[in-house]
Design a protein around this motif. Structure first.
Motif, short mmCIF file in Angstrom:
data_model
loop_
_atom_site.label_atom_id
_atom_site.label_comp_id
_atom_site.label_asym_id
_atom_site.label_seq_id
_atom_site.Cartn_x
_atom_site.Cartn_y
_atom_site.Cartn_z
N THR A 270 0.04 -25.07 -3.98
CA THR A 270 -0.57 -24.22 -4.28
C THR A 270 -0.79 -23.33 -3.69
O THR A 270 -1.47 -21.81 -4.02
CB THR A 270 -1.82 -24.96 -4.44
N LYS A 271 -0.54 -23.41 -1.89
CA LYS A 271 -0.61 -22.83 -1.16
C LYS A 271 0.38 -21.72 -1.22
O LYS A 271 -0.13 -19.93 -1.33
CB LYS A 271 -0.19 -22.99 0.39
N LEU A 272 1.93 -21.61 -1.26
CA LEU A 272 3.15 -20.33 -2.29
C LEU A 272 2.13 -19.99 -3.04
O LEU A 272 2.81 -18.71 -3.57
CB LEU A 272 4.12 -21.72 -2.02
N GLY A 273 1.97 -20.58 -4.00
CA GLY A 273 1.33 -19.86 -5.29
C GLY A 273 0.35 -18.48 -5.06
O GLY A 273 0.39 -17.34 -5.43
N CYS A 274 -0.16 -18.88 -4.35
CA CYS A 274 -1.37 -17.60 -4.54
C CYS A 274 -0.51 -16.76 -3.08
O CYS A 274 -0.90 -15.28 -3.08
CB CYS A 274 -2.62 -18.61 -3.52
N LYS A 275 -0.18 -17.12 -1.93
CA LYS A 275 0.29 -16.36 -1.02
C LYS A 275 1.22 -15.59 -2.01
O LYS A 275 1.41 -13.64 -1.80
CB LYS A 275 0.89 -17.11 -0.17
N ALA A 276 2.26 -15.75 -2.78
CA ALA A 276 3.29 -15.16 -3.85
C ALA A 276 2.47 -13.39 -4.50
O ALA A 276 2.41 -12.62 -4.13
CB ALA A 276 4.18 -16.11 -4.35
N VAL A 277 1.81 -14.21 -5.02
CA VAL A 277 0.43 -13.16 -6.13
C VAL A 277 0.24 -12.16 -4.55
O VAL A 277 0.20 -11.33 -4.94
CB VAL A 277 -0.44 -14.34 -6.44
N THR A 278 -0.41 -12.80 -3.51
CA THR A 278 -0.81 -11.65 -2.52
C THR A 278 -0.22 -10.52 -2.32
O THR A 278 -0.22 -9.76 -2.24
CB THR A 278 -2.19 -12.34 -1.91
N TYR A 279 0.69 -11.49 -1.68
CA TYR A 279 2.43 -10.56 -1.18
C TYR A 279 2.66 -9.58 -2.48
O TYR A 279 3.10 -8.50 -2.29
CB TYR A 279 3.12 -11.47 -0.67
N ALA A 280 2.78 -9.86 -3.64
CA ALA A 280 3.18 -9.09 -5.19
C ALA A 280 2.61 -7.93 -5.23
O ALA A 280 3.11 -6.69 -5.35
CB ALA A 280 4.06 -10.03 -6.17
N VAL A 281 0.83 -8.60 -5.05
CA VAL A 281 -0.44 -6.88 -5.48
C VAL A 281 0.49 -5.97 -4.31
O VAL A 281 -0.08 -4.73 -4.38
CB VAL A 281 -1.41 -7.70 -5.94
N SER A 282 -0.03 -6.63 -3.16
CA SER A 282 -0.04 -5.93 -1.99
C SER A 282 1.02 -4.69 -2.25
O SER A 282 1.45 -3.60 -1.64
CB SER A 282 -0.02 -6.21 -0.44
N LEU A 283 2.23 -5.03 -2.12
CA LEU A 283 3.79 -4.22 -2.73
C LEU A 283 3.16 -3.75 -4.55
O LEU A 283 3.32 -2.11 -3.66
CB LEU A 283 4.67 -5.60 -3.15
N ILE A 284 2.63 -4.12 -4.71
CA ILE A 284 2.47 -3.20 -6.21
C ILE A 284 1.72 -1.74 -5.21
O ILE A 284 1.60 -0.30 -6.08
CB ILE A 284 2.00 -3.76 -6.92
N GLU A 285 0.31 -2.52 -4.84
CA GLU A 285 -0.74 -1.34 -4.40
C GLU A 285 -0.32 -0.03 -3.80
O GLU A 285 -0.92 0.65 -3.41
CB GLU A 285 -1.77 -1.54 -3.76
N LYS A 286 0.99 -0.50 -2.72
CA LYS A 286 1.31 0.44 -1.95
C LYS A 286 2.06 2.05 -2.56
O LYS A 286 2.12 2.27 -2.32
CB LYS A 286 2.68 -0.48 -0.81
N VAL A 287 3.00 1.11 -4.09
CA VAL A 287 3.64 2.24 -4.74
C VAL A 287 3.56 2.31 -6.03
O VAL A 287 4.06 3.00 -7.12
CB VAL A 287 4.64 1.16 -4.51
N ALA A 288 2.05 1.92 -6.18
CA ALA A 288 1.60 2.62 -8.29
C ALA A 288 1.42 3.72 -8.14
O ALA A 288 0.73 4.34 -7.64
CB ALA A 288 0.64 1.08 -8.32
N THR A 289 1.86 4.01 -9.52
CA THR A 289 1.68 5.83 -9.93
C THR A 289 0.83 5.25 -10.73
O THR A 289 0.11 4.75 -10.91
CB THR A 289 3.09 6.62 -10.40
N ASN A 290 -0.05 7.22 -11.24
CA ASN A 290 -0.65 6.61 -11.57
C ASN A 290 -0.92 6.73 -13.18
O ASN A 290 -1.56 5.89 -14.13
CB ASN A 290 -1.81 8.54 -11.67
N ASP A 291 0.20 7.11 -13.59
CA ASP A 291 0.29 6.36 -14.86
C ASP A 291 1.31 4.87 -15.09
O ASP A 291 1.71 4.92 -16.47
CB ASP A 291 2.15 7.58 -15.34
N GLY A 292 1.41 4.52 -13.89
CA GLY A 292 1.43 2.77 -14.29
C GLY A 292 2.36 1.68 -13.59
O GLY A 292 2.50 1.06 -13.95
N ASN A 293 3.70 3.07 -12.78
CA ASN A 293 4.50 2.75 -13.28
C ASN A 293 4.73 1.83 -11.39
O ASN A 293 4.65 2.45 -10.37
CB ASN A 293 5.86 3.54 -13.07
#
Length: 367
Positions: A270-293
């Motif tokens: 359960t712990k690893l699942g939550c940490k993985a999602v948090t990490y993935a989202v933080s990476l996406i937010e850093k590089v996401a462009t306006n057109d969703g890429n």
């Protein structure tokens, strides 16, 4: 890879935590083969209700990794479904798949998304983590079975059991189960043993059996040695122990994967699942462009999430490759090998244990 207890708890926490964060969560059934065959389904909050205490793998898992299924096919499907991150739960195959996809990023730009491997295997042979989901349940099962097997000899005369555990080339299960169940010795691939060692153990058992003790227990990892098989060791004991003790062998097989996951595996997953999602989202937010890429090209976006000492850490697969024995499917350095001398002492062999205490700010303590 193969199913391990606790993978369902990991899936449940990933889906629910992802939904809480406001993302669309998709589950891919039957691994990479399922992805290629379009077995992709959007899951909601109630889809994973009650999953945490179920054993096995409800999503289904296949041994085929990314390159075996075909990297081009996998890339095409990721593009088709427009995935922005991929979380892979599994054993050594999951780790190698992330590595293959990372190395193919230049050829297939679809893999330039966060790729996170959550180690789940009873063998505990994934580099970048000290514990894998499922290994705790498997250890408990092996110890329970060893106790039952020892109990079966209670009424009989003196007897030695040779028990074979799973784990591929990795001797984690055999070593820790031997410590926990009070075995006389554990034969593993990492510490090569010769016929002389086997004879020493036979002599040790003979001395032990001539006293008031009536039971002996030897554990052997399935790939410990090509020629000294479980059968060979049993026959050797039967021959050498004539008149003192008899010997029986037992290959545990798939029952050591366990039925219900232990509390440790459920909580850990359960712990690893939550940490993985948090990490993935933080990476996406850093590089996401306006057109969703999403374009992640750094080594930090292809990682193994594992427990190292007391921290959950994300280790890039690029740096782990050098620490992996690719032929034998395991890490080159393993922490539990330091526990091996304890086995000999607890089994009352004549042996020396050198402690490895390093206190904070204090030099190494001499025993």
């Amino acid at each position: 890879g193969a199913p391990a207890c606790g993978v369902n708890a990991a899936v449940r926490s990933i889906i629910r935590y992802g939904l809480c964060e406001g993302h669309n969560m998709f589950a891919i059934f039957d691994g990479f083969e399922g992805l290629v065959n379009n077995q992709v389904k959007s899951l909601n909050w109630m889809s994973v209700n009650g999953w945490s205490s179920v054993g096995g793998s409800l999503l289904g898992c296949q041994k085929a990794g990314a390159s075996k299924t075909g990297l081009a096919k996998v890339a095409a499907k990721i593009r088709e479904h427009n995935f922005h991150a991929l979380l892979i739960i599994g054993g050594y195959e999951a780790y190698t798949s992330v590595l293959q996809m990372y190395e193919a990023r230049n050829k297939h730009p679809e893999f330039q998304i966060p790729l996170i491997c959550i180690p789940a295997t009873i063998s505990n042979n994934v580099p970048g983590t000290e514990f894998s989901i499922g290994a705790d349940t498997a250890l408990n099962e092996i110890v329970k079975i060893c106790d039952k097997i020892k109990q079966s000899a209670q009424g009989s005369k003196r007897r030695v059991f040779v028990i074979e555990t799973m784990g591929g080339y990795c001797g984690y299960l055999a070593t820790l189960a031997a410590l926990a169940s009070g075995a006389d010795q554990a034969y593993i691939y990492e510490e090569p043993f010769t016929i002389k060692d086997l004879i020493d153990d036979v002599d040790h058992l003979r001395k032990k059996m001539e006293g008031h003790l009536k039971r002996g227990l030897l554990l052997r990892n399935e790939m410990a040695n090509e020629h000294y098989t479980t059968d060979f060791i049993t026959k050797l004991l039967q021959e050498e122990g004539k008149g003192v003790f008899s010997a029986r062998s037992n290959v545990l097989g798939h029952m050591q994967q366990g039925g219900l996951p232990t509390p440790f595996d459920r909580a850990f997953a359960t712990k690893l699942g939550c940490k993985a999602v948090t990490y993935a989202v933080s990476l996406i937010e850093k590089v996401a462009t306006n057109d969703g890429n999403v374009v992640c090209n750094t080594p930090e976006s292809a990682v193994v999430l594992g427990l190292l000492k007391r921290q959950s850490e994300f280790t890039p697969v690029e740096s782990l490759k050098a620490k992996t024995d690719l032929e034998h499917r395991m890490p080159l350095e393993q922490w539990w090998l330091k526990l091996r001398p304890l086995l000999r002492i607890l089994a009352k062999h004549e042996s020396v244990y050198i402690g490895d205490f390093i206190e904070s700010g204090v030099d190494e303590v001499d025993e």
